[in-house]
Design an enzyme around this catalytic site. Structure first.
Site, PDB file in Angstrom:
ATOM      1  N   HIS A   1      -3.528  15.436 -25.470  1.00 27.24           N
ATOM      2  CA  HIS A   1      -3.391  14.047 -25.046  1.00 27.24           C
ATOM      3  C   HIS A   1      -4.593  13.171 -25.393  1.00 27.24           C
ATOM      4  O   HIS A   1      -4.424  11.982 -25.659  1.00 27.24           O
ATOM      5  CB  HIS A   1      -3.120  13.980 -23.543  1.00 27.24           C
ATOM      6  CG  HIS A   1      -1.714  14.360 -23.183  1.00 27.24           C
ATOM      7  ND1 HIS A   1      -1.224  15.631 -23.372  1.00 27.24           N
ATOM      8  CD2 HIS A   1      -0.683  13.635 -22.670  1.00 27.24           C
ATOM      9  CE1 HIS A   1       0.039  15.678 -22.963  1.00 27.24           C
ATOM     10  NE2 HIS A   1       0.390  14.475 -22.543  1.00 27.24           N
TER      11      HIS A   1
ATOM     12  N   GLU B   1      -6.524  16.365 -10.375  1.00 22.78           N
ATOM     13  CA  GLU B   1      -7.202  16.645 -11.639  1.00 22.78           C
ATOM     14  C   GLU B   1      -8.727  16.707 -11.492  1.00 22.78           C
ATOM     15  O   GLU B   1      -9.481  16.125 -12.265  1.00 22.78           O
ATOM     16  CB  GLU B   1      -6.818  15.612 -12.706  1.00 22.78           C
ATOM     17  CG  GLU B   1      -7.045  16.109 -14.126  1.00 22.78           C
ATOM     18  CD  GLU B   1      -6.532  15.144 -15.177  1.00 22.78           C
ATOM     19  OE1 GLU B   1      -7.308  14.773 -16.064  1.00 22.78           O
ATOM     20  OE2 GLU B   1      -5.343  14.775 -15.108  1.00 22.78           O
TER      21      GLU B   1
ATOM     22  N   ASN C   1      -3.740  18.108 -20.103  1.00 24.53           N
ATOM     23  CA  ASN C   1      -4.055  17.065 -21.079  1.00 24.53           C
ATOM     24  C   ASN C   1      -4.163  17.612 -22.499  1.00 24.53           C
ATOM     25  O   ASN C   1      -4.555  16.879 -23.417  1.00 24.53           O
ATOM     26  CB  ASN C   1      -5.371  16.372 -20.708  1.00 24.53           C
ATOM     27  CG  ASN C   1      -5.229  15.513 -19.463  1.00 24.53           C
ATOM     28  OD1 ASN C   1      -4.195  14.879 -19.250  1.00 24.53           O
ATOM     29  ND2 ASN C   1      -6.257  15.511 -18.630  1.00 24.53           N
TER      30      ASN C   1
ATOM     31  N   ARG D   1       0.810  -1.231   0.000  1.00 24.56           N
ATOM     32  CA  ARG D   1       0.000   0.000   0.000  1.00 24.56           C
ATOM     33  C   ARG D   1       0.843   1.282   0.000  1.00 24.56           C
ATOM     34  O   ARG D   1       0.364   2.348   0.365  1.00 24.56           O
ATOM     35  CB  ARG D   1      -0.983   0.012   1.174  1.00 24.56           C
ATOM     36  CG  ARG D   1      -2.004  -1.121   1.126  1.00 24.56           C
ATOM     37  CD  ARG D   1      -3.048  -0.986   2.223  1.00 24.56           C
ATOM     38  NE  ARG D   1      -4.033  -2.045   2.127  1.00 24.56           N
ATOM     39  CZ  ARG D   1      -3.933  -3.226   2.746  1.00 24.56           C
ATOM     40  NH1 ARG D   1      -2.877  -3.483   3.506  1.00 24.56           N
ATOM     41  NH2 ARG D   1      -4.880  -4.129   2.616  1.00 24.56           N
TER      42      ARG D   1
ATOM     43  N   LYS E   1       4.023  23.296 -14.885  1.00 22.26           N
ATOM     44  CA  LYS E   1       3.293  22.140 -14.396  1.00 22.26           C
ATOM     45  C   LYS E   1       3.175  22.147 -12.880  1.00 22.26           C
ATOM     46  O   LYS E   1       2.120  21.817 -12.323  1.00 22.26           O
ATOM     47  CB  LYS E   1       3.960  20.844 -14.864  1.00 22.26           C
ATOM     48  CG  LYS E   1       3.174  19.605 -14.448  1.00 22.26           C
ATOM     49  CD  LYS E   1       3.659  18.350 -15.119  1.00 22.26           C
ATOM     50  CE  LYS E   1       2.795  17.158 -14.731  1.00 22.26           C
ATOM     51  NZ  LYS E   1       3.200  15.920 -15.412  1.00 22.26           N
TER      52      LYS E   1
ATOM     53  N   LYS F   1       1.233  11.222 -11.336  1.00 19.08           N
ATOM     54  CA  LYS F   1       0.440  10.281 -12.126  1.00 19.08           C
ATOM     55  C   LYS F   1       1.284   9.047 -12.439  1.00 19.08           C
ATOM     56  O   LYS F   1       2.365   9.150 -13.016  1.00 19.08           O
ATOM     57  CB  LYS F   1      -0.038  10.924 -13.438  1.00 19.08           C
ATOM     58  CG  LYS F   1      -1.224  11.848 -13.285  1.00 19.08           C
ATOM     59  CD  LYS F   1      -1.731  12.265 -14.654  1.00 19.08           C
ATOM     60  CE  LYS F   1      -3.016  13.073 -14.561  1.00 19.08           C
ATOM     61  NZ  LYS F   1      -3.541  13.430 -15.893  1.00 19.08           N
TER      62      LYS F   1
ATOM     63  N   ARG G   1      -6.289  21.163 -13.509  1.00 17.15           N
ATOM     64  CA  ARG G   1      -5.147  20.355 -13.942  1.00 17.15           C
ATOM     65  C   ARG G   1      -5.419  19.677 -15.281  1.00 17.15           C
ATOM     66  O   ARG G   1      -4.478  19.305 -16.001  1.00 17.15           O
ATOM     67  CB  ARG G   1      -4.786  19.310 -12.882  1.00 17.15           C
ATOM     68  CG  ARG G   1      -3.568  18.474 -13.284  1.00 17.15           C
ATOM     69  CD  ARG G   1      -3.051  17.559 -12.191  1.00 17.15           C
ATOM     70  NE  ARG G   1      -1.971  16.725 -12.695  1.00 17.15           N
ATOM     71  CZ  ARG G   1      -1.249  15.894 -11.949  1.00 17.15           C
ATOM     72  NH1 ARG G   1      -1.502  15.799 -10.646  1.00 17.15           N
ATOM     73  NH2 ARG G   1      -0.291  15.175 -12.490  1.00 17.15           N
TER      74      ARG G   1
ATOM     75  N   HIS H   1      -3.340  10.264 -27.386  1.00 15.79           N
ATOM     76  CA  HIS H   1      -3.369   8.899 -26.867  1.00 15.79           C
ATOM     77  C   HIS H   1      -4.119   7.971 -27.824  1.00 15.79           C
ATOM     78  O   HIS H   1      -3.745   6.810 -28.001  1.00 15.79           O
ATOM     79  CB  HIS H   1      -4.040   8.858 -25.492  1.00 15.79           C
ATOM     80  CG  HIS H   1      -3.143   9.309 -24.387  1.00 15.79           C
ATOM     81  ND1 HIS H   1      -3.601   9.503 -23.095  1.00 15.79           N
ATOM     82  CD2 HIS H   1      -1.817   9.605 -24.359  1.00 15.79           C
ATOM     83  CE1 HIS H   1      -2.598   9.896 -22.335  1.00 15.79           C
ATOM     84  NE2 HIS H   1      -1.513   9.976 -23.076  1.00 15.79           N
TER      85      HIS H   1
ATOM     86  N   GLU I   1       6.158  18.098 -25.122  1.00 10.50           N
ATOM     87  CA  GLU I   1       5.493  18.513 -23.885  1.00 10.50           C
ATOM     88  C   GLU I   1       5.863  19.944 -23.509  1.00 10.50           C
ATOM     89  O   GLU I   1       5.057  20.668 -22.924  1.00 10.50           O
ATOM     90  CB  GLU I   1       5.851  17.557 -22.745  1.00 10.50           C
ATOM     91  CG  GLU I   1       5.240  16.165 -22.877  1.00 10.50           C
ATOM     92  CD  GLU I   1       3.738  16.129 -22.562  1.00 10.50           C
ATOM     93  OE1 GLU I   1       3.180  17.164 -22.166  1.00 10.50           O
ATOM     94  OE2 GLU I   1       3.135  15.055 -22.722  1.00 10.50           O
TER      95      GLU I   1
ATOM     96  N   HIS J   1       5.383   8.681 -28.077  1.00 12.24           N
ATOM     97  CA  HIS J   1       4.325   9.359 -27.312  1.00 12.24           C
ATOM     98  C   HIS J   1       4.298  10.861 -27.586  1.00 12.24           C
ATOM     99  O   HIS J   1       3.249  11.431 -27.870  1.00 12.24           O
ATOM    100  CB  HIS J   1       4.534   9.101 -25.815  1.00 12.24           C
ATOM    101  CG  HIS J   1       3.649   9.915 -24.935  1.00 12.24           C
ATOM    102  ND1 HIS J   1       2.305   9.652 -24.789  1.00 12.24           N
ATOM    103  CD2 HIS J   1       3.905  11.018 -24.163  1.00 12.24           C
ATOM    104  CE1 HIS J   1       1.772  10.540 -23.959  1.00 12.24           C
ATOM    105  NE2 HIS J   1       2.714  11.371 -23.575  1.00 12.24           N
TER     106      HIS J   1
END
Length: 338
Positions: free
Chosen positions: A234, A223, A231, A113, A213, A135, A227, A238, A177, A251
């Site tokens: 993205h 998010e 994206n 955990r 960022k 993330k 936030r 994606h 980015e 990417h």
């Protein structure tokens, strides 16, 4: 240079300094079991440099590429930790690009955990963007980042010297980015791409991108709201990446393609294409619009009512969140970047 991500008890330092990879052990405790996760593309000398600072370092070298962000490799990493008796007082250190950081971070979040996570990014993409913000994720059945967690690192140590060993295409891939950061929030950063040599200005590019960022994440860590502007490019990017079967395009290249249809101002779109041409990023692609939309349907941003949240850039330095229908998105995809 040093930045601090201020998130209360989850705050951490971001160190961007040439040679910092040789002194990570001076910045955080490595005198414990440390799983050093890298991939086959990371020079062995970097792995040796980190292991030499660890009291009980355990290396795991994954295959290079997006395919390593899988449940199979996620289980493999956890299995190594279990085999070596890792406890909650031990740590996982990511040494590599965004794929390594995402997978290692998710493993750190999941094992018992949560154990300490240290991120040492060695690619342009990870130093500019993916190493901060918390993330972590793996892919499933061709869908990007569908299984993961928000889990902040204890330290990010980015050594710009590691970028010297990158092939040029990998170096440029990560700059997408930073171009994104410029378009949505930093006019001077975008103009730097138009007028300056990116190799000579890489430290400024890293710094300005990380500051942008950091400021957004501090206001919206998970998010819930603003936030989501990060994206930009993205959602479509994606889908292009998934439709491309995680293959020929990198990417950052897919994100670059995904940004163009979301730029509303024609003059800014032309300027952006000119930046792509200067850097060597792709600016046009032909794709199957139906296939792209099908991948987007599986995207985590699709809501229960069938609408999707996208990010648009009305002009340089600004971003806007829009909630649109799939039909409206299909029109954007059809216009696309053909």
């Amino acid at each position: 240079m040093k930045l601090t991500m201020r998130l209360g008890v989850r705050s951490y330092d971001i160190i961007v300094k040439r040679g910092v990879l040789k002194r990570v052990g001076q910045l955080i405790n490595l005198n414990r079991r440390v799983l050093v996760v890298s991939d086959a593309g990371v020079p062995k000398k970097y792995i040796k440099t980190v292991l030499a600072q660890c009291g009980q370092g355990v290396p795991v070298v994954l295959p290079q590429g997006e395919g390593s962000k899988s449940l199979e490799h996620f289980g493999e990493v956890l299995g190594v930790m279990l085999e070596h008796g890792f406890t909650r007082g031990d740590a996982v250190l990511a040494l590599g690009g965004g794929v390594v950081g995402d997978l290692a971070g998710f493993a750190a979040a999941s094992y018992m955990r949560g154990v300490s996570f240290i991120n040492c990014p060695t690619t342009t993409l990870s130093q500019i963007d993916s190493s901060i913000g918390g993330k972590t994720a793996v892919n499933l059945n061709g869908t990007k980042n569908i299984i993961g967690a928000f889990y902040q690192p204890a330290l990010v140590a980015a050594d710009p010297d590691t970028l010297k060993t990158l092939p040029e295409r990998h170096f440029v891939n990560g700059l997408a980015e930073a171009v994104k950061a410029g378009i949505i929030a930093d006019e001077q950063l975008f103009e730097l791409f138009e007028t300056e040599d990116v190799h000579e200005k890489i430290e400024e590019i890293l710094y300005r991108s990380l500051v942008m960022k950091k400021n957004v994440v501090e206001q919206d860590e998970r998010e819930i709201g603003m936030r989501a502007v990060l994206n930009f490019g993205h959602t479509l990017g994606h889908a292009i990446e998934s439709a491309n079967h995680l293959g020929d395009l990198y990417h950052g290249e897919c994100v670059a393609l995904g940004m163009l249809p979301m730029i509303e101002q024609p003059s800014l779109r032309r300027r952006t294409r000119a930046v792509y041409k200067k850097l060597g990023l792709p600016s046009r692609i032909r794709y199957d619009g139906d296939a792209i939309c099908e991948f987007i349907r599986h995207d985590k941003k699709l809501t229960a009512d069938g609408t999707i949240r996208i990010v648009r850039a009305p002009r340089l330095g600004e971003a806007r969140l829009d909630q649109i229908t799939m039909q409206q998105l299909r029109a954007i995809v059809r216009e696309g970047v053909q």
